[in-house]
Design an enzyme around this catalytic site. Structure first.
Site, short mmCIF file in Angstrom:
data_model
loop_
_atom_site.label_atom_id
_atom_site.label_comp_id
_atom_site.label_asym_id
_atom_site.label_seq_id
_atom_site.Cartn_x
_atom_site.Cartn_y
_atom_site.Cartn_z
N LYS A 66 28.43 10.06 -19.70
CA LYS A 66 28.78 11.47 -19.44
C LYS A 66 27.66 12.13 -18.66
O LYS A 66 26.48 11.91 -18.96
CB LYS A 66 28.99 12.16 -20.80
CG LYS A 66 29.41 13.61 -20.72
CD LYS A 66 29.68 14.16 -22.13
CE LYS A 66 30.26 15.57 -22.07
NZ LYS A 66 30.70 16.05 -23.39
N SER B 170 34.36 16.92 -28.32
CA SER B 170 34.38 16.42 -26.94
C SER B 170 34.44 14.91 -26.77
O SER B 170 34.68 14.44 -25.65
CB SER B 170 33.17 16.95 -26.19
OG SER B 170 33.41 18.26 -25.79
N SER C 230 35.38 17.84 -23.84
CA SER C 230 34.77 17.94 -22.53
C SER C 230 34.50 16.58 -21.87
O SER C 230 34.28 16.52 -20.67
CB SER C 230 33.46 18.71 -22.61
OG SER C 230 32.53 18.04 -23.43
#
Ligand code: GLN
Length: 486
Positions: free
Chosen positions: A79, A178, A154
């Site tokens: 990420k 997330s 996310s």
């Protein structure tokens, strides 16, 4: 045999060790897939083609000389809100568009030191703020199962990259869902560890008292395997748990006879209400799929008990005071001076203002405003302190529940992946999407979203398994028995 990029970590490990293929071939298969699909899915912001192949060559050397570790030669992605040494890490915000960290996050360092091959950085909602990946300044991520739908957020890029076989696994961050929610939208296993189990060092801080880092993988086994490699105390993160992490694979296959499973009734009725800024109805197909998983657990010898977590209805309200407050404070460091892009200004204040105005997307600005307000003199007691008080009540609900049961089962999300653009302009609707994932985060307990099949439209549905603090093993054992792949 499946194509190399379609393998799980376990299958890739076996193939590399039995010399069926090399790390270079495996890495090339992932890079080819990225080239083919990333233009449609947008799961990667940065692809490290050359360095990945170079790392793969080194990994092949280690494998050939018998100096390999469990993750040697396994291609993975990260990420973009997690720092990677020498590789651009933007957090999906333009203010860090040119930021190249000089260090690896502790968990990434652990994987790279073993010879894990870094493919690139995954798109996400900027700094982890969002539930659809539409708050990225690099464009939304599309769901591989239906390109008109979001991948979740996310960590949408992480989930989509693994689901679409561009990456063998991804390391992501979960502050309030997330990892779990995008994993659920993309049919992957997504694991949020106990708060403090994995080091947060090098994770761009969002809400420090809730931030965790964990894996998104194709199987529950792979999640346990990654946790085995990254968990543990770190002198660079004072909040890490000091006792050593358990051997997550030791009892992994053990049967579930006698396991006590709790069903929190609040997750199946109308959650939300005025305190949460709205209500939602649990989707019928999600309800059905969750019920089937509960039936399966009954057949496997678990005892099923309905329980109550009475303060669940305050979770969204509490979360969206605590998180913006901590966000607003953490984001203060991004001022155009210390890191990343700097805009011109007529004086210092103007430089700060223009760098932040241009470098942050709308949702980040919204959180800075809400958080600054909630922390300001005169409002601190009414908002932040009150939210902390209710946080304790939510945590106590879980403490009470885990006196009676070993794990809890709930849906991960009230609905399957929604349409791109559907909630983007309605922040409260977007916040409500976290209704089932935020309570465990507020309480600091571990939770897994396990792939549980698809709805009639062919979209994946995840079921959430929540465990007590530090009891990640029970979650993996249950997840392993109920996961439905593909
Ligand atoms: N949807 C949550 C939020 O926007 C998820 C945050 C996260 O876990 N990074 O705050």
């Amino acid at each position: 045999m499946s194509k190399l990029n379609e393998l799980t970590i376990k299958e890739a490990q076996e193939g590399l060790r039995s010399k069926k293929f090399t790390a270079v071939e495996l890495t090339q298969a992932c890079l080819d897939r990225i080239k083919e699909r990333n233009k449609d899915i947008n799961a990667f912001i940065t692809v490290c083609e050359e360095s990945a192949l170079e790392e793969a060559r080194i990994a092949d050397g280690l494998l050939n000389s018998g100096q390999d570790a469990p993750l040697t030669g396994i291609p993975f992605s990260v990420k973009d809100a997690i720092c990677t040494a020498g590789v651009r890490s933007t957090g999906s915000a333009k203010i860090l568009d040119n930021y190249i960290p000089p260090f690896d996050a502790t968990v990434i360092g652990k994987i790279r030191k073993q010879g894990g091959v870094l493919l690139g950085k995954n798109n996400c909602d900027a700094f982890g703020h969002g539930a659809s990946n539409e708050n990225s300044m690099y464009g939304p991520v599309r769901n591989p199962y239906d390109l008109s739908k979001v991948a979740g957020g996310s960590s949408g890029g992480s989930a989509a990259a693994v689901a679409d076989n561009m990456s063998i696994f991804s390391i992501a961050e979960d502050t309030g869902g997330s990892i779990r929610q995008p994993a659920s939208f993309c049919g992957m296993a997504g694991f949020r560890p106990t708060y403090g189990r994995n080091s947060r060092f090098g994770i761009m801080p969002m809400a420090s008292s809730l931030d965790t880092v964990g894996p998104i993988t194709k199987t529950v086994y792979d999640s346990a395997l990654i946790m085995q490699q990254i968990a543990g105390a770190d002198s660079l993160d004072a909040t890490t748990i000091v006792d050593s992490a358990p051997d997550y694979l030791k009892n992994f296959e053990q049967d579930l006879k006698g396991m006590r499973v709790g069903i929190p009734k609040e997750y199946f009725s109308a959650l939300g209400g005025p305190a949460s800024g709205g209500e939602f109805k649990l989707d019928d197909e999600v309800k059905e799929i969750t019920a089937k998983q509960i039936d399966k657990l009954k057949e496997l010898g678990c005892t099923i008990e309905e329980i109550s977590l009475p303060h669940t209805k305050y979770a969204i309200a509490v979360y969206y005071i605590l998180v913006p407050s901590e966000d607003s404070s953490n984001l203060g460091r991004l001022d155009g001076i210390r890191y990343g892009s700097r805009q011109k200004g007529k004086d210092l204040y103007d430089l700060y203002a223009t760098s932040r105005a241009e470098g942050f997307p709308e949702e980040v600005k919204r959180r800075i405003l809400i958080g600054t307000y909630a922390l300001s003199a005169g409002y601190y007691d009414a908002y932040y302190k009150k939210a902390q008080t209710v946080r304790t009540l939510i945590k106590k609900d879980f403490d009470e529940a885990f006196k009676k049961v070993d794990v809890l089962i709930t849906p991960t999300s009230p609905f399957a992946a929604f349409g791109v653009g559907e909630k983007k302009d309605d922040p409260l609707a977007m916040y409500l999407a976290d209704v089932m994932v935020s309570p465990a985060a507020i309480a600091g307990v571990p939770a897994l979203s396990v792939p549980s099949g698809k709805n009639a439209a062919g979209l994946p549905i995840g079921v959430q398994i929540i465990g007590s603090r530090k009891n990640e093993e029970a979650i993996f054992r249950v997840g392993n028995k109920i996961e439905i792949r593909g």
